[in-house]
Design a protein around this motif. Structure first.
Motif, PDB file in Angstrom:
ATOM      1  N   ILE A  88       6.077  -3.456   8.981  1.00 35.53           N
ATOM      2  CA  ILE A  88       5.355  -4.270   8.231  1.00 35.53           C
ATOM      3  C   ILE A  88       4.423  -4.939   9.092  1.00 35.53           C
ATOM      4  O   ILE A  88       3.573  -5.117   8.259  1.00 35.53           O
ATOM      5  CB  ILE A  88       6.203  -3.962   6.865  1.00 35.53           C
ATOM      6  CG1 ILE A  88       6.822  -5.336   6.925  1.00 35.53           C
ATOM      7  CG2 ILE A  88       6.570  -3.419   6.036  1.00 35.53           C
ATOM      8  CD1 ILE A  88       7.424  -6.253   6.138  1.00 35.53           C
ATOM      9  N   GLU A  89       4.630  -5.243  10.540  1.00 31.11           N
ATOM     10  CA  GLU A  89       3.603  -5.884  11.327  1.00 31.11           C
ATOM     11  C   GLU A  89       3.430  -5.141  11.778  1.00 31.11           C
ATOM     12  O   GLU A  89       1.816  -5.569  12.559  1.00 31.11           O
ATOM     13  CB  GLU A  89       5.018  -6.834  11.880  1.00 31.11           C
ATOM     14  CG  GLU A  89       5.708  -8.111  11.557  1.00 31.11           C
ATOM     15  CD  GLU A  89       6.788  -8.399  12.756  1.00 31.11           C
ATOM     16  OE1 GLU A  89       6.872  -9.330  12.350  1.00 31.11           O
ATOM     17  OE2 GLU A  89       6.963  -7.396  13.549  1.00 31.11           O
ATOM     18  N   GLY A  90       2.756  -4.153  10.857  1.00 31.88           N
ATOM     19  CA  GLY A  90       1.853  -3.092  11.524  1.00 31.88           C
ATOM     20  C   GLY A  90       1.178  -1.949  10.876  1.00 31.88           C
ATOM     21  O   GLY A  90       0.863  -2.647   9.458  1.00 31.88           O
ATOM     22  N   ILE A  91      -0.514  -1.937  11.617  1.00 33.91           N
ATOM     23  CA  ILE A  91      -0.766  -1.003  10.450  1.00 33.91           C
ATOM     24  C   ILE A  91      -1.010   0.588  10.924  1.00 33.91           C
ATOM     25  O   ILE A  91      -0.567   0.811  12.018  1.00 33.91           O
ATOM     26  CB  ILE A  91      -2.066  -1.049  11.493  1.00 33.91           C
ATOM     27  CG1 ILE A  91      -2.638  -2.766  11.385  1.00 33.91           C
ATOM     28  CG2 ILE A  91      -3.745  -0.367  10.473  1.00 33.91           C
ATOM     29  CD1 ILE A  91      -3.616  -3.262  11.641  1.00 33.91           C
ATOM     30  N   LEU A  92      -0.784   1.100   9.651  1.00 34.44           N
ATOM     31  CA  LEU A  92      -0.046   2.026   9.155  1.00 34.44           C
ATOM     32  C   LEU A  92      -2.085   3.423   9.346  1.00 34.44           C
ATOM     33  O   LEU A  92      -2.546   3.172   9.153  1.00 34.44           O
ATOM     34  CB  LEU A  92      -0.133   2.701   8.192  1.00 34.44           C
ATOM     35  CG  LEU A  92       0.148   4.516   7.657  1.00 34.44           C
ATOM     36  CD1 LEU A  92       1.333   5.005   9.330  1.00 34.44           C
ATOM     37  CD2 LEU A  92       0.532   4.748   6.336  1.00 34.44           C
ATOM     38  N   GLY A 100      -2.475  -1.851   5.754  1.00 37.31           N
ATOM     39  CA  GLY A 100      -1.364  -2.818   6.332  1.00 37.31           C
ATOM     40  C   GLY A 100      -0.622  -3.070   5.110  1.00 37.31           C
ATOM     41  O   GLY A 100      -2.019  -3.142   3.733  1.00 37.31           O
ATOM     42  N   TYR A 101       0.064  -3.712   4.727  1.00 36.21           N
ATOM     43  CA  TYR A 101       1.262  -3.329   3.345  1.00 36.21           C
ATOM     44  C   TYR A 101       2.107  -4.956   3.501  1.00 36.21           C
ATOM     45  O   TYR A 101       3.006  -3.880   4.944  1.00 36.21           O
ATOM     46  CB  TYR A 101       1.718  -2.264   2.886  1.00 36.21           C
ATOM     47  CG  TYR A 101       2.535  -2.445   1.813  1.00 36.21           C
ATOM     48  CD1 TYR A 101       1.786  -2.960   0.377  1.00 36.21           C
ATOM     49  CD2 TYR A 101       4.128  -1.725   1.412  1.00 36.21           C
ATOM     50  CE1 TYR A 101       2.782  -3.275  -0.427  1.00 36.21           C
ATOM     51  CE2 TYR A 101       4.477  -2.094   0.753  1.00 36.21           C
ATOM     52  CZ  TYR A 101       4.380  -2.850  -0.794  1.00 36.21           C
ATOM     53  OH  TYR A 101       5.180  -2.069  -1.488  1.00 36.21           O
ATOM     54  N   ASP A 102       2.239  -5.764   2.439  1.00 32.82           N
ATOM     55  CA  ASP A 102       3.612  -6.696   3.791  1.00 32.82           C
ATOM     56  C   ASP A 102       5.112  -6.350   1.953  1.00 32.82           C
ATOM     57  O   ASP A 102       4.702  -7.687   1.720  1.00 32.82           O
ATOM     58  CB  ASP A 102       3.239  -7.804   3.444  1.00 32.82           C
ATOM     59  CG  ASP A 102       2.534  -8.592   1.985  1.00 32.82           C
ATOM     60  OD1 ASP A 102       2.657  -7.679   0.683  1.00 32.82           O
ATOM     61  OD2 ASP A 102       2.645  -9.619   2.013  1.00 32.82           O
ATOM     62  N   PHE A 103       4.794  -5.710   1.273  1.00 28.23           N
ATOM     63  CA  PHE A 103       5.946  -5.076  -0.337  1.00 28.23           C
ATOM     64  C   PHE A 103       4.920  -5.599  -1.175  1.00 28.23           C
ATOM     65  O   PHE A 103       5.321  -5.349  -2.050  1.00 28.23           O
ATOM     66  CB  PHE A 103       7.144  -6.095  -0.104  1.00 28.23           C
ATOM     67  CG  PHE A 103       7.385  -4.674   1.564  1.00 28.23           C
ATOM     68  CD1 PHE A 103       7.886  -3.691   1.061  1.00 28.23           C
ATOM     69  CD2 PHE A 103       8.168  -5.240   2.438  1.00 28.23           C
ATOM     70  CE1 PHE A 103       8.177  -2.699   2.244  1.00 28.23           C
ATOM     71  CE2 PHE A 103       9.016  -4.619   3.576  1.00 28.23           C
ATOM     72  CZ  PHE A 103       8.662  -3.383   2.847  1.00 28.23           C
ATOM     73  N   GLU A 104       3.612  -6.823  -1.162  1.00 28.83           N
ATOM     74  CA  GLU A 104       3.670  -7.167  -2.521  1.00 28.83           C
ATOM     75  C   GLU A 104       2.196  -6.907  -2.438  1.00 28.83           C
ATOM     76  O   GLU A 104       1.695  -6.547  -4.204  1.00 28.83           O
ATOM     77  CB  GLU A 104       3.600  -8.539  -2.239  1.00 28.83           C
ATOM     78  CG  GLU A 104       4.906  -9.185  -1.962  1.00 28.83           C
ATOM     79  CD  GLU A 104       5.663 -10.103  -3.338  1.00 28.83           C
ATOM     80  OE1 GLU A 104       4.767 -11.289  -2.250  1.00 28.83           O
ATOM     81  OE2 GLU A 104       6.747 -11.310  -3.198  1.00 28.83           O
ATOM     82  N   PHE A 105       1.502  -6.833  -1.862  1.00 33.49           N
ATOM     83  CA  PHE A 105      -0.631  -6.587  -1.687  1.00 33.49           C
ATOM     84  C   PHE A 105      -0.651  -5.377  -0.112  1.00 33.49           C
ATOM     85  O   PHE A 105       0.194  -6.064   1.210  1.00 33.49           O
ATOM     86  CB  PHE A 105      -0.504  -8.192  -1.331  1.00 33.49           C
ATOM     87  CG  PHE A 105      -1.856  -8.154  -0.807  1.00 33.49           C
ATOM     88  CD1 PHE A 105      -3.233  -7.793  -1.696  1.00 33.49           C
ATOM     89  CD2 PHE A 105      -2.180  -8.342   0.673  1.00 33.49           C
ATOM     90  CE1 PHE A 105      -4.284  -7.699  -0.940  1.00 33.49           C
ATOM     91  CE2 PHE A 105      -3.529  -8.767   1.076  1.00 33.49           C
ATOM     92  CZ  PHE A 105      -4.646  -8.546   0.221  1.00 33.49           C
ATOM     93  N   GLY A 106      -0.740  -4.485  -0.806  1.00 34.78           N
ATOM     94  CA  GLY A 106      -1.910  -3.819   0.651  1.00 34.78           C
ATOM     95  C   GLY A 106      -3.322  -3.795   0.177  1.00 34.78           C
ATOM     96  O   GLY A 106      -4.156  -3.908  -0.227  1.00 34.78           O
ATOM     97  N   ILE A 107      -3.715  -3.552   1.238  1.00 35.29           N
ATOM     98  CA  ILE A 107      -4.985  -2.990   1.712  1.00 35.29           C
ATOM     99  C   ILE A 107      -4.982  -1.849   2.417  1.00 35.29           C
ATOM    100  O   ILE A 107      -4.972  -1.378   3.414  1.00 35.29           O
ATOM    101  CB  ILE A 107      -6.254  -4.093   2.547  1.00 35.29           C
ATOM    102  CG1 ILE A 107      -6.038  -5.771   1.896  1.00 35.29           C
ATOM    103  CG2 ILE A 107      -7.161  -3.400   2.586  1.00 35.29           C
ATOM    104  CD1 ILE A 107      -6.902  -6.157   2.761  1.00 35.29           C
ATOM    105  N   ASN A 108      -6.221  -0.563   2.106  1.00 36.85           N
ATOM    106  CA  ASN A 108      -6.635   0.509   2.902  1.00 36.85           C
ATOM    107  C   ASN A 108      -7.762   0.376   2.838  1.00 36.85           C
ATOM    108  O   ASN A 108      -8.665   0.201   2.203  1.00 36.85           O
ATOM    109  CB  ASN A 108      -5.706   1.766   2.028  1.00 36.85           C
ATOM    110  CG  ASN A 108      -6.214   3.646   2.592  1.00 36.85           C
ATOM    111  OD1 ASN A 108      -7.275   3.372   2.395  1.00 36.85           O
ATOM    112  ND2 ASN A 108      -4.936   3.933   3.526  1.00 36.85           N
ATOM    113  N   THR A 109      -8.272   1.575   3.726  1.00 36.36           N
ATOM    114  CA  THR A 109      -9.785   1.558   3.734  1.00 36.36           C
ATOM    115  C   THR A 109      -9.912   2.772   5.411  1.00 36.36           C
ATOM    116  O   THR A 109      -9.150   3.220   5.183  1.00 36.36           O
ATOM    117  CB  THR A 109     -10.564   0.865   5.458  1.00 36.36           C
ATOM    118  OG1 THR A 109     -11.767   1.077   5.047  1.00 36.36           O
ATOM    119  CG2 THR A 109     -10.443   0.545   6.370  1.00 36.36           C
TER     120      THR A 109
END
Length: 369
Positions: free
Chosen positions: A30-34, A46-55
């Motif tokens: 989760i220090e990475g970008i999928l 990007g995701y930290d288990f509480e908040f995520g952004i996808n594009t």
């Protein structure tokens, strides 16, 4: 996986998505970008288990696939490339990045190890105008608590949608901000609290176009769709203050004042304030005047500006930051200040209507010698 895309577009997308990458939890995945590559699109998450952004980006795909790449390393590489296009290829967890004369080989992580983002199924759907939402957030987020040391639910912005009215509420124990707008929504009442971090990141993605934000709300999570970005966030759960009962009903003093004049007058006291908690500003409302003063070991200051005052003469103390935040959030040339007593929350409103209401708790004043 192998694809080619515009370097600048990828750089912008990386910089936005990595804001959701974990900086507190040292888990390599989760220090990475999928990075997921389809037939002609590229998905970044990007995701930290509480908040995520996808594009989603349109790219030229040679071979579909997926990989996780350390966000800081990947973003630093892409941001430094100066060629128009970049080609990224993987062989297992080995990642090749080629752009112009620059060639990088770095190690990625198997995408199967990346956590699955929560989904909002069978939730309620509605829309916000993005410019309206940005304006409403700017007038309320200043009152949202930064620390969870008090009530953790106050680190979020409360949304209430009911009877065609959309209300945002922020509170931190010292001030309260309420902002209302009419909304085209006839469904069931919606009442939920979104973390401050999510709101801040959402606002950064708003452009100057007059577009809508699509919202899906579930029991524990919310999804905002804005342009080609999706933001998913957990919701805060807990007992929120009944903001309606916090507003004083009996008013003894009403002040009509130019907003900029009030801000400037208070700002002129700041050079001699050592500590906002120890040195409150002293505001006197009387005889068509707002008189502001403060005393500290650095010195003393007295200033005043015109104000249209009706009702009882009143002297009241404020934390200068709290009263300035409220006045600066007002989007009107003049504001109405309503005071019930020197120890009751002070209301700041527009002259006409109640599009916004800001409450600021006063500070106890000591006698000045």
């Amino acid at each position: 996986m192998k694809f080619t895309c515009n370097t600048k577009e990828l750089s912008v997308a990386c910089n936005n998505v990595m804001r959701a990458v974990s900086t507190k939890v040292t888990i390599p995945t989760i220090e990475g970008i999928l990075i997921e590559c389809g037939s002609d699109t590229l998905s970044l998450t990007g995701y930290d288990f509480e908040f995520g952004i996808n594009t989603i980006l349109s790219v030229d795909v040679v071979e579909a696939g997926d990989i996780v790449i350390n966000a800081k390393v990947f973003s630093n590489i892409i941001n430094k490339l100066d060629d128009e296009n970049v080609t990224i290829e993987t062989n297992g967890t080995s990642v090749s990045i080629i752009s112009g004369a620059a060639q990088y080989n770095i190690t990625g992580i198997d995408a199967n190890d990346y956590p699955e983002l929560p989904s909002v199924n069978n939730g309620e759907n509605f829309k916000f105008n993005q410019n309206q939402l940005r304006s409403m957030v700017n007038q309320t987020i200043f009152a949202v608590a930064d620390s969870e040391s008090g009530n953790p639910v106050y680190t979020g912005l409360k949304f209430n949608i009911s009877n065609g009215m959309f209300t945002l509420i922020g509170v931190d124990g010292f001030r309260l901000a309420i902002r209302k707008e009419a909304i085209d929504y006839s469904g069931e009442e919606q009442d939920f609290i979104v973390p401050k971090k999510t709101i801040r990141e959402l606002i950064k993605l708003i452009d100057d176009e007059d577009n809508d934000i699509d919202v899906s709300i579930g029991k524990r999570h919310i999804v905002f769709e804005i342009g080609n970005y999706s933001i998913i966030s957990r919701l805060l759960d807990g007992e929120f203050i009944d903001y309606r009962t916090a507003i004083p009903k009996a008013i003894s003093t009403t002040v009509l004042i130019n907003t900029v004049d009030a801000v400037n007058c208070i700002n002129r006291t700041l050079p001699v304030i050592e500590n906002n908690q120890k040195n409150p500003i002293r505001c006197m409302f009387d005889n068509d005047q707002m008189r502001v003063s403060t005393v500290s070991s650095l010195g003393r200051v007295v200033d005043y500006t015109h104000a249209n005052t009706s009702g009882e003469r009143v002297e009241i103390g404020f934390n200068s930051k709290f009263i300035l935040d409220a006045l600066n959030a007002a989007d009107t040339d003049e504001v109405k200040i309503e005071i019930a007593s020197p120890t009751s929350p002070v209301q700041i409103k527009p002259i006409n209507g109640e599009g916004f209401i800001f409450l600021v708790l006063p500070m106890r004043l000591r006698n000045e010698n």
